[in-house]
Design an enzyme around this catalytic site. Structure first.
Site, PDB file in Angstrom:
ATOM      1  N   LEU A   1      12.990   4.426   9.580  1.00 42.62           N
ATOM      2  CA  LEU A   1      14.145   4.407   8.697  1.00 42.62           C
ATOM      3  C   LEU A   1      13.769   4.626   7.242  1.00 42.62           C
ATOM      4  O   LEU A   1      14.573   5.109   6.448  1.00 42.62           O
ATOM      5  CB  LEU A   1      14.885   3.069   8.825  1.00 42.62           C
ATOM      6  CG  LEU A   1      15.411   2.719  10.212  1.00 42.62           C
ATOM      7  CD1 LEU A   1      15.979   1.307  10.211  1.00 42.62           C
ATOM      8  CD2 LEU A   1      16.476   3.725  10.642  1.00 42.62           C
ATOM      9  N   GLY A   2      12.556   4.243   6.867  1.00 37.09           N
ATOM     10  CA  GLY A   2      12.164   4.372   5.468  1.00 37.09           C
ATOM     11  C   GLY A   2      10.735   3.942   5.251  1.00 37.09           C
ATOM     12  O   GLY A   2      10.068   3.417   6.152  1.00 37.09           O
TER      13      GLY A   2
ATOM     14  N   GLY B   1       8.137   2.255   2.011  1.00 38.53           N
ATOM     15  CA  GLY B   1       7.993   1.713   0.664  1.00 38.53           C
ATOM     16  C   GLY B   1       6.562   1.302   0.415  1.00 38.53           C
ATOM     17  O   GLY B   1       5.675   1.521   1.256  1.00 38.53           O
ATOM     18  N   GLY B   2       6.312   0.704  -0.750  1.00 32.00           N
ATOM     19  CA  GLY B   2       4.976   0.267  -1.078  1.00 32.00           C
ATOM     20  C   GLY B   2       4.478  -0.835  -0.161  1.00 32.00           C
ATOM     21  O   GLY B   2       3.274  -1.018   0.015  1.00 32.00           O
TER      22      GLY B   2
ATOM     23  N   GLY C   1       5.150  -0.956   3.138  1.00 33.39           N
ATOM     24  CA  GLY C   1       4.944  -0.464   4.495  1.00 33.39           C
ATOM     25  C   GLY C   1       6.159   0.301   4.973  1.00 33.39           C
ATOM     26  O   GLY C   1       6.955   0.785   4.171  1.00 33.39           O
TER      27      GLY C   1
ATOM     28  N   VAL D   1       9.729   0.876   7.602  1.00 30.49           N
ATOM     29  CA  VAL D   1      10.851   0.203   8.261  1.00 30.49           C
ATOM     30  C   VAL D   1      11.265   1.042   9.457  1.00 30.49           C
ATOM     31  O   VAL D   1      11.453   2.261   9.330  1.00 30.49           O
ATOM     32  CB  VAL D   1      12.049   0.015   7.306  1.00 30.49           C
ATOM     33  CG1 VAL D   1      13.200  -0.686   8.032  1.00 30.49           C
ATOM     34  CG2 VAL D   1      11.643  -0.781   6.080  1.00 30.49           C
TER      35      VAL D   1
ATOM     36  N   LYS E   1      10.757  -4.369   9.467  1.00 29.45           N
ATOM     37  CA  LYS E   1       9.963  -4.039   8.281  1.00 29.45           C
ATOM     38  C   LYS E   1       8.528  -4.496   8.519  1.00 29.45           C
ATOM     39  O   LYS E   1       8.258  -5.695   8.608  1.00 29.45           O
ATOM     40  CB  LYS E   1      10.568  -4.740   7.061  1.00 29.45           C
ATOM     41  CG  LYS E   1       9.821  -4.555   5.755  1.00 29.45           C
ATOM     42  CD  LYS E   1      10.590  -5.278   4.657  1.00 29.45           C
ATOM     43  CE  LYS E   1       9.868  -5.261   3.336  1.00 29.45           C
ATOM     44  NZ  LYS E   1      10.636  -5.965   2.288  1.00 29.45           N
TER      45      LYS E   1
ATOM     46  N   ASP F   1      14.102  -7.776  -8.356  1.00 36.62           N
ATOM     47  CA  ASP F   1      13.930  -6.344  -8.097  1.00 36.62           C
ATOM     48  C   ASP F   1      15.254  -5.709  -7.692  1.00 36.62           C
ATOM     49  O   ASP F   1      15.335  -4.963  -6.715  1.00 36.62           O
ATOM     50  CB  ASP F   1      12.861  -6.115  -7.028  1.00 36.62           C
ATOM     51  CG  ASP F   1      12.246  -4.715  -7.097  1.00 36.62           C
ATOM     52  OD1 ASP F   1      12.417  -4.046  -8.144  1.00 36.62           O
ATOM     53  OD2 ASP F   1      11.599  -4.295  -6.127  1.00 36.62           O
TER      54      ASP F   1
END
Length: 310
Positions: free
Chosen positions: A9-10, A12-13, A15, A17, A31, A128
């Site tokens: 799904l995505g 990021g920094g 790891g 998802v 995640k 954030d």
């Protein structure tokens, strides 16, 4: 659960998802945190903070996995992904949401933050808030996610002793970078929220070097000067008078949220009241002193640019 991490799904920094499905048929987002996260502070933060929450505008944590250095968080699946895909005019892959829906999303995020700051048994500061960390469900209702940088405080206390900054450039409150601006507190989330909602109303990044005129590079400054002299904002996506009023309301409230002095910013419960109240009751806030003058915006020097970045 994830069919060997088949559907991503995505990234990021932290790891990746992945989409998964529980035995009872519920879809989930798994995640998986990178192994390089040291002692797992972000993992502990996220489990400790979000497990205390239950709100329609905060993503739900179903469970977690912890085995040796392998760590994963199992969240509810939010089908429309992150807000960032739907707010920028120059995103060729997704259609920008209508102003009416963006306004509803802004109110929902404000309610979620109000809950984190005042509604939990302990005060949770997110640290954030940005479009990437706002997820949209099937009805495009917002859910605050990614609590890896969150701080938890018992009772009503929210002044935070911190060493070093945390957050994302462009959304970090001045006091988080430099303590001379004031104490780090729940008002730091308010600042991040304000910067995000300005991008939602403007349909662009707050700092955009690709615009035609130098005076338009820093959107908060440009839009403040137009409000100050009661000029037409000229925003795209305005279809009727109701949209025009909602956009103006979002911008005025956002400018209050990004005031340089934390004590001058409204708390999130007040932000909700301002958004849901009448436009006539809102006044334009004073100009933050971090803003450059009109002459600086036309010919910025290095010092002006440094102020904008901060």
């Amino acid at each position: 659960m994830t069919n060997s991490f088949k559907v991503k799904l995505g990234q990021g920094g932290y790891g990746g998802v992945y989409k998964g499905r529980l035995h009872d048929g519920r879809d989930v987002a798994v995640k998986v945190l990178n192994e390089s996260k040291g002692n797992g502070e972000e993992f502990i933060n996220e489990v400790a903070s979000i497990s205390r929450t239950s709100h329609v505008n905060v993503v739900s944590l179903f469970s977690y996995c912890f085995q040796g250095r392998k760590r994963a968080l199992i969240y509810e699946f939010v089908p429309n992904g992150s807000l960032e895909k739907f707010i920028y005019q120059k995103n060729p892959n997704y259609k920008q949401l209508k102003l009416e829906k963006l306004y509803q999303i802004a109110v929902g995020i404000a309610r979620g933050l109000e809950y984190l700051h005042r509604g939990c048994s302990t005060r949770i500061l997110h640290f954030d808030i940005k479009p990437h960390n706002i997820l949209l469900d099937k009805d495009f209702s917002p859910k605050i996610s990614d609590f890896g940088l969150a701080k938890i405080f018992p009772g009503r206390e929210s002044i935070i002793p911190m060493t070093g900054a945390r957050g994302t450039i462009g959304y970090i409150a001045p006091e988080v970078c430099c303590r001379e601006f004031g104490e780090v507190s729940h008002k730091s989330d308010v600042y991040s929220y304000g910067m995000m909602v300005l991008e939602m109303a403007g349909g662009r990044k707050n700092v955009d070097v690709g615009v035609g005129r130098t005076s338009e590079i820093y959107f908060p400054h440009w839009v403040y000067e137009r409000l100050e002299v009661d000029e037409e904002l000229g925003l795209q996506g305005i279809e009727n008078e109701e949209d025009k009023e909602s956009a103006r309301k979002m911008i005025i409230v956002s400018l209050w949220c990004i005031l340089t002095n934390p004590s001058s910013r409204p708390a999130m419960n007040r932000v909700v009241e301002m958004l849901e109240g009448s436009l006539d009751s809102l006044r334009i806030p004073p100009k933050p002193f971090l803003y450059p003058s009109r002459s600086q915006s036309q010919a910025p020097d290095s010092s002006a640019s440094a102020s904008l970045i901060c």
